[in-house]
Design a protein around this motif. Sequence first.
Motif, PDB file in Angstrom:
ATOM      1  N   ARG A 171       0.807  -1.225   0.000  1.00 13.15           N
ATOM      2  CA  ARG A 171       0.000   0.000   0.000  1.00 13.15           C
ATOM      3  C   ARG A 171       0.838   1.271   0.000  1.00 13.15           C
ATOM      4  NH1 ARG A 171      -4.701  -1.873   4.073  1.00 13.15           N
ATOM      5  NH2 ARG A 171      -6.144  -2.647   2.470  1.00 13.15           N
ATOM      6  N   GLU A 172       1.826   1.284   0.872  1.00 13.32           N
ATOM      7  CA  GLU A 172       2.558   2.542   1.072  1.00 13.32           C
ATOM      8  C   GLU A 172       3.667   2.771   0.043  1.00 13.32           C
ATOM      9  OE1 GLU A 172       1.476   4.768   3.228  1.00 13.32           O
ATOM     10  OE2 GLU A 172      -0.097   3.337   3.780  1.00 13.32           O
ATOM     11  N   TYR A 173       4.379   1.700  -0.296  1.00 16.90           N
ATOM     12  CA  TYR A 173       5.492   1.871  -1.234  1.00 16.90           C
ATOM     13  C   TYR A 173       5.042   1.600  -2.677  1.00 16.90           C
ATOM     14  CZ  TYR A 173      10.160   1.535  -3.315  1.00 16.90           C
ATOM     15  OH  TYR A 173      11.264   1.724  -4.116  1.00 16.90           O
ATOM     16  N   ALA A 174       4.521   0.375  -2.919  1.00 18.61           N
ATOM     17  CA  ALA A 174       4.162   0.029  -4.303  1.00 18.61           C
ATOM     18  C   ALA A 174       3.027   0.930  -4.803  1.00 18.61           C
ATOM     19  CB  ALA A 174       3.759  -1.439  -4.402  1.00 18.61           C
ATOM     20  N   HIS A 222       3.046   3.896  -7.614  1.00 18.42           N
ATOM     21  CA  HIS A 222       1.902   4.173  -8.500  1.00 18.42           C
ATOM     22  C   HIS A 222       1.500   5.643  -8.395  1.00 18.42           C
ATOM     23  CE1 HIS A 222       0.691  -0.360  -8.272  1.00 18.42           C
ATOM     24  NE2 HIS A 222       1.690  -0.143  -9.091  1.00 18.42           N
ATOM     25  N   GLY A 223       1.758   6.232  -7.245  1.00 18.66           N
ATOM     26  CA  GLY A 223       1.474   7.659  -7.078  1.00 18.66           C
ATOM     27  C   GLY A 223       2.196   8.487  -8.128  1.00 18.66           C
ATOM     28  N   LYS A 224       3.467   8.211  -8.323  1.00 14.25           N
ATOM     29  CA  LYS A 224       4.233   8.962  -9.345  1.00 14.25           C
ATOM     30  C   LYS A 224       3.730   8.646 -10.744  1.00 14.25           C
ATOM     31  CE  LYS A 224       8.459   7.851  -7.968  1.00 14.25           C
ATOM     32  NZ  LYS A 224       8.459   7.428  -6.555  1.00 14.25           N
ATOM     33  N   LEU A 270       3.692  10.738 -14.629  1.00 13.44           N
ATOM     34  CA  LEU A 270       4.001  10.195 -15.964  1.00 13.44           C
ATOM     35  C   LEU A 270       2.751   9.805 -16.749  1.00 13.44           C
ATOM     36  CD1 LEU A 270       6.231   9.291 -18.003  1.00 13.44           C
ATOM     37  CD2 LEU A 270       6.056   7.011 -16.975  1.00 13.44           C
ATOM     38  N   PHE A 271       1.878   9.014 -16.132  1.00 10.82           N
ATOM     39  CA  PHE A 271       0.701   8.534 -16.856  1.00 10.82           C
ATOM     40  C   PHE A 271      -0.267   9.674 -17.139  1.00 10.82           C
ATOM     41  CE2 PHE A 271       1.052   3.845 -15.224  1.00 10.82           C
ATOM     42  CZ  PHE A 271       2.218   3.704 -15.959  1.00 10.82           C
ATOM     43  N   GLN A 272      -0.310  10.613 -16.245  1.00  9.76           N
ATOM     44  CA  GLN A 272      -1.179  11.781 -16.447  1.00  9.76           C
ATOM     45  C   GLN A 272      -0.722  12.541 -17.704  1.00  9.76           C
ATOM     46  OE1 GLN A 272      -0.106  15.282 -15.166  1.00  9.76           O
ATOM     47  NE2 GLN A 272      -1.932  16.046 -16.211  1.00  9.76           N
TER      48      GLN A 272
END
Length: 188
Positions: free
Chosen positions: A47-50, A55-57, A62-64
């Motif tokens: 949850r916190e890292y992956a 996924h936050g970045k 990038l995906f945005q």
Amino acid sequence: MYSIELMVEEHENILKLLKVIQNACCGILEGEELLDEDFRKMISFAREYADKHHHGKEEQILFQQMTEHLGPIGVNLIQHGMLVEHDLGRLHISELEKALNQYREEPQTIYKLHALTEAMGYANLLQRHIDKENQAVYSYAEKSLLPDVLKSVDERVRLFEAKANENHVQETHLRALDELLEKYSAET
Ligand SMILES: [Fe+2]
Ligand SMILES: [Fe+2]
């Protein structure tokens, strides 16, 4: 490019978690006890890292930018591909948590089975997801986005990293991963 290299490096750490999950599940099938506390630690890393950190970045930066600048192919690849998989991963993790809670409450084999299937569902999904990003999605971004867009992605990723670093996000979760690896690194 800085952002892509960083995210590929993060994939390596996530793959280590997937190996831990697989080894823990194999251990249970071989008769070991389901250690609730260790599975909670795996959930926390997922949850916190992956998710939040990695996924936050991808999602916020990038995906945005890919969705915004790469037309229907970008929208399709990201929104109907990568983001759907991120969501499915979240579902596996919350179902795993639910099964662990049920098993803690009432230690029946069926709850243990649910925990194993959700944990492995997550591990298999993320493995394929990471392969796709490493082999296709990231390189597509690098060759298709304009240089000034790539530059702004790097700048925003640097800021994201710095802020996480101030909160010791990377340090905390990578240390927790090391502890899990010490316990679950045996080849199976
Ligand atoms: Fe992703
Ligand atoms: Fe990723």
